[in-house]
Design an enzyme around this catalytic site. Structure first.
Site, mmCIF file in Angstrom:
data_model
loop_
_atom_site.group_PDB
_atom_site.id
_atom_site.type_symbol
_atom_site.label_atom_id
_atom_site.label_comp_id
_atom_site.label_asym_id
_atom_site.label_seq_id
_atom_site.Cartn_x
_atom_site.Cartn_y
_atom_site.Cartn_z
ATOM 1 N N GLU A 78 12.459 -55.186 35.266
ATOM 2 C CA GLU A 78 11.925 -56.463 35.756
ATOM 3 C C GLU A 78 10.555 -56.768 35.151
ATOM 4 O O GLU A 78 9.799 -57.586 35.665
ATOM 5 C CB GLU A 78 11.864 -56.431 37.286
ATOM 6 C CG GLU A 78 13.226 -56.230 37.934
ATOM 7 C CD GLU A 78 14.025 -57.525 38.127
ATOM 8 O OE1 GLU A 78 13.438 -58.560 38.475
ATOM 9 O OE2 GLU A 78 15.262 -57.489 37.923
ATOM 10 N N HIS A 123 9.631 -56.430 44.304
ATOM 11 C CA HIS A 123 8.891 -55.955 43.129
ATOM 12 C C HIS A 123 7.621 -55.278 43.622
ATOM 13 O O HIS A 123 7.090 -55.655 44.681
ATOM 14 C CB HIS A 123 8.452 -57.130 42.226
ATOM 15 C CG HIS A 123 9.543 -57.784 41.458
ATOM 16 N ND1 HIS A 123 9.641 -59.158 41.333
ATOM 17 C CD2 HIS A 123 10.570 -57.276 40.739
ATOM 18 C CE1 HIS A 123 10.687 -59.457 40.582
ATOM 19 N NE2 HIS A 123 11.276 -58.338 40.212
ATOM 20 N N CYS A 163 3.167 -63.686 40.222
ATOM 21 C CA CYS A 163 4.488 -63.829 39.576
ATOM 22 C C CYS A 163 4.426 -64.841 38.451
ATOM 23 O O CYS A 163 5.170 -64.741 37.478
ATOM 24 C CB CYS A 163 5.531 -64.362 40.559
ATOM 25 S SG CYS A 163 5.812 -63.346 41.980
ATOM 26 N N SER A 210 18.451 -64.998 45.160
ATOM 27 C CA SER A 210 17.885 -63.655 45.018
ATOM 28 C C SER A 210 17.985 -62.848 46.296
ATOM 29 O O SER A 210 17.047 -62.811 47.104
ATOM 30 C CB SER A 210 16.420 -63.754 44.557
ATOM 31 O OG SER A 210 16.377 -63.948 43.184
ATOM 32 N N ASN A 213 7.808 -61.439 35.106
ATOM 33 C CA ASN A 213 9.095 -60.770 34.852
ATOM 34 C C ASN A 213 9.611 -60.989 33.432
ATOM 35 O O ASN A 213 10.716 -60.559 33.105
ATOM 36 C CB ASN A 213 10.161 -61.271 35.826
ATOM 37 C CG ASN A 213 9.792 -61.064 37.269
ATOM 38 O OD1 ASN A 213 9.611 -62.027 38.000
ATOM 39 N ND2 ASN A 213 9.647 -59.831 37.684
ATOM 40 N N GLY A 270 17.990 -72.282 45.119
ATOM 41 C CA GLY A 270 19.397 -71.897 45.046
ATOM 42 C C GLY A 270 19.788 -70.748 45.961
ATOM 43 O O GLY A 270 20.968 -70.443 46.097
ATOM 44 N N GLY A 271 18.799 -70.084 46.576
ATOM 45 C CA GLY A 271 19.125 -68.918 47.414
ATOM 46 C C GLY A 271 19.767 -67.807 46.604
ATOM 47 O O GLY A 271 20.673 -67.111 47.067
ATOM 48 N N HIS A 296 21.404 -65.029 37.451
ATOM 49 C CA HIS A 296 20.597 -66.160 36.971
ATOM 50 C C HIS A 296 19.396 -65.699 36.152
ATOM 51 O O HIS A 296 18.961 -66.389 35.247
ATOM 52 C CB HIS A 296 20.155 -67.071 38.127
ATOM 53 C CG HIS A 296 19.127 -66.485 39.055
ATOM 54 N ND1 HIS A 296 19.385 -65.475 39.936
ATOM 55 C CD2 HIS A 296 17.816 -66.796 39.257
ATOM 56 C CE1 HIS A 296 18.305 -65.178 40.650
ATOM 57 N NE2 HIS A 296 17.325 -65.966 40.250
ATOM 58 N N ASN A 331 15.044 -61.027 48.237
ATOM 59 C CA ASN A 331 13.803 -61.815 48.173
ATOM 60 C C ASN A 331 13.883 -62.776 49.361
ATOM 61 O O ASN A 331 14.656 -63.743 49.333
ATOM 62 C CB ASN A 331 13.776 -62.522 46.816
ATOM 63 C CG ASN A 331 12.747 -63.642 46.699
ATOM 64 O OD1 ASN A 331 12.203 -64.112 47.691
ATOM 65 N ND2 ASN A 331 12.504 -64.079 45.480
ATOM 66 N N ALA A 363 12.060 -65.079 50.709
ATOM 67 C CA ALA A 363 11.737 -66.503 50.569
ATOM 68 C C ALA A 363 12.890 -67.251 49.890
ATOM 69 O O ALA A 363 13.267 -68.351 50.314
ATOM 70 C CB ALA A 363 10.454 -66.682 49.773
ATOM 71 N N SER A 364 13.448 -66.652 48.854
ATOM 72 C CA SER A 364 14.579 -67.280 48.158
ATOM 73 C C SER A 364 15.748 -67.470 49.113
ATOM 74 O O SER A 364 16.348 -68.557 49.173
ATOM 75 C CB SER A 364 14.990 -66.415 46.957
ATOM 76 O OG SER A 364 16.334 -66.639 46.579
HETATM 77 O O1 SUG Z 1 13.413 -62.873 40.785
HETATM 78 N N1 SUG Z 1 13.068 -65.826 42.627
HETATM 79 C C1 SUG Z 1 12.473 -64.838 41.776
HETATM 80 C C2 SUG Z 1 11.036 -64.605 42.155
HETATM 81 C C3 SUG Z 1 10.340 -63.689 41.171
HETATM 82 C C4 SUG Z 1 8.979 -63.300 41.604
HETATM 83 N N2 SUG Z 1 8.377 -62.490 40.638
HETATM 84 C C5 SUG Z 1 7.542 -61.459 40.876
HETATM 85 N N3 SUG Z 1 7.389 -60.937 42.044
HETATM 86 N N4 SUG Z 1 6.914 -60.946 39.843
HETATM 87 C C6 SUG Z 1 13.265 -63.529 41.828
HETATM 88 O O2 SUG Z 1 13.708 -63.167 42.922
HETATM 89 C C7 SUG Z 1 14.807 -67.378 43.324
HETATM 90 C C8 SUG Z 1 15.613 -68.464 42.690
HETATM 91 C C9 SUG Z 1 16.451 -69.212 43.695
HETATM 92 O O3 SUG Z 1 16.813 -68.663 44.732
HETATM 93 O O4 SUG Z 1 16.714 -70.393 43.410
HETATM 94 C C10 SUG Z 1 14.242 -66.392 42.322
HETATM 95 O O5 SUG Z 1 14.847 -66.133 41.297
#
Ligand code: SUG
Length: 455
Positions: free
Chosen positions: A181, A257, A378, A29, A117, A26-27, A144, A32, A34-35
């Protein structure tokens, strides 16, 4: 056989999040990388769940204690109703899809899979009343994720139900000043799992103390005040607590994190040179407090010349599981992305060849989760338990060969192998998720924990 045990029969149990049927990109975060980078990609929920289950099975087969934490009800129709969408469940979803697709996407996130988390856990050896304490994380930084804690609390309550051993605390106040978190910013050091240890809280900023400002670009999700509140709730003694500020510059490079830049277990802290502010002072305090509790801190620093922060963020080297083997040495569970990064892989080869505590590296394919910024660490919540406490855990959530088979079949039966954003608007998806979760609560012996089961 390798086991995570200790002389006084205490264990570290890893409770991995079972990836939910709506896993998607869903992009959602900001901060983050990767998200954000994989936003709008097509996901494969079935593969995601199976990759996670394969890791659980492998650790169980290596002799580690392994549990499973159930996913959440998604789409979260109740959340959509709270923000004004009305009608039948199908109408609520259709209206959100038409008027505010990002909110529907948020209400569908399978983000509870990242159980690091879910909450912060303090083992009974550290707490004033001798119980294992759990505080559900408010995950207040992202809409979310802020939806997770009520159901997380019910699931944790069903897993750790016995009040003689377990104490549960509701999430902290839902404001940014108490952004929490959970275990992603909390590490525990100890000589043996059953001994009193030192709990290490890493925060991104202070909400009330101007001496600890946060980063410039991306949010600092964890505040000092949230960490202090958790330590108070859990009845931790100051002699067993250390606070450290995460380096704001690395948050701005995507370290959202602490568990993206450091990991600890037993007496070992494996961390990047740029992870903390005032590193020498932090290490001295950890060393001092741990030695008063019978342990000897072993700090393994990864120099920036060997692995840059950027390489750490893209490979998730530090989002690894550091596990104690029976002979006292340690094993590092890393994602495939570490092997694909030449510099990280070379570093790991040198690390295991020298005389340090980390002797072996095992690689897992967790790509479906990694593409949303979730690596091996995670995906798991660590709970250190003494033998009687372990016996008091709901046996339905402890991984066994037969539970693994059952869950794999359950995934085959209920999960789609393709999920694009447009699929989230399909009203059938809600029906599929609810019937899958209803069956799951029976498999895991959880009772009624989901909103659709409580109404
Ligand atoms: O909270 N990604 C999570 C990843 C959590 C990783 N947890 C730790 N490092 N402990 C976050 O950013 C992405 C969901 C999306 O983009 O669809 C997301 O929520």
């Amino acid at each position: 056989m390798s086991v995570t045990t200790s002389s006084n029969n205490a264990y570290e149990v890893n409770f991995d999040g079972l990836v939910g049927p709506t896993h998607n990109y869903g992009g959602l975060s900001y901060g983050n990388v990767a998200s954000q980078g994989n936003s709008q990609q097509v996901s494969n929920p079935q593969e995601a769940a199976k990759q996670g289950l394969a890791k659980m099975k492998a650790l169980m087969e290596m002799g580690f204690k392994q549990g499973v934490l159930a996913p959440q009800e998604r789409p979260d129709v109740a959340a959509l109703r709270r923000i004004g969408f009305t009608g039948s469940d199908a109408e609520v979803i259709a209206r959100a899809a038409k008027e505010a697709m990002p909110l529907l996407v948020a209400s569908c996130s399978a983000s509870s899979m990242w159980t690091a988390n879910a909450c912060t856990v303090s083992p009974s050896a550290d707490t004033r009343d001798g119980k294992v304490h759990f505080t559900a994380a408010n995950l207040n930084c992202k809409f979310h994720r802020s939806l997770e804690h009520p159901t997380t609390s019910r699931i944790l309550g069903a897993m750790f139900a016995d009040p003689t051993h377990f104490a549960h605390h509701a999430a902290l106040p839902a404001v940014a000043q108490f952004g929490d978190e959970g275990a992603a910013n909390h590490t525990r050091f100890c000589k043996d799992y059953g001994d009193a240890g030192v709990e290490f809280f890493v925060f991104g900023r202070s909400a009330f103390d101007a001496r600890f400002p946060g980063p410039q670009r991306y949010p600092a999700r964890q505040t000092l005040e949230a960490s202090q509140a958790v330590a108070r709730l859990h009845g931790l003694d100051d002699s067993g607590v250390v606070y450290a500020q995460q380096n704001p510059a690395v948050i701005d490079q995507g370290v959202f994190h602490n568990d993206v830049i450091a990991v600890g277990n037993g007496e070992v802290l494996f961390y990047h040179q740029d992870a903390f502010l005032e590193t020498d002072k932090v290490l001295a305090e950890l060393h001092d407090k741990l030695s008063r509790r019978g342990g000897r801190l072993q700090a393994v620093c990864v120099p920036r010349d060997a692995v840059s922060v950027e390489d750490a963020v893209h490979s998730y080297l530090f989002n690894s599981q550091l596990l104690s083997r029976a002979d006292g040495s340690m094993l590092l569970i890393v994602p495939e992305e570490c092997r694909n990064n030449e510099r990280v892989w070379q570093y790991l080869s040198r690390l295991t060849a020298d005389d340090g505590p980390i002797r072996e590296v095992k690689v897992f394919d967790l790509k479906q989760s990694m593409q949303n910024g979730g690596g091996p660490a995670c995906l798991r919540l660590r709970v250190a338990l003494k033998e009687p406490e372990l016996n008091a855990v709901n046996s339905g959530v402890i991984m066994t060969p037969s539970l693994f088979d059952t869950l794999n079949l359950w995934v085959d039966k209920h999960y789609r192998d393709r999920m694009a954003e447009s699929d989230l608007a399909d009203p059938q998806l809600l029906v599929e998720c609810r019937s899958a979760l209803d069956e799951l609560t029976q498999i895991l012996k959880l009772g009624s924990v989901y909103p659709f089961q409580l109404n």
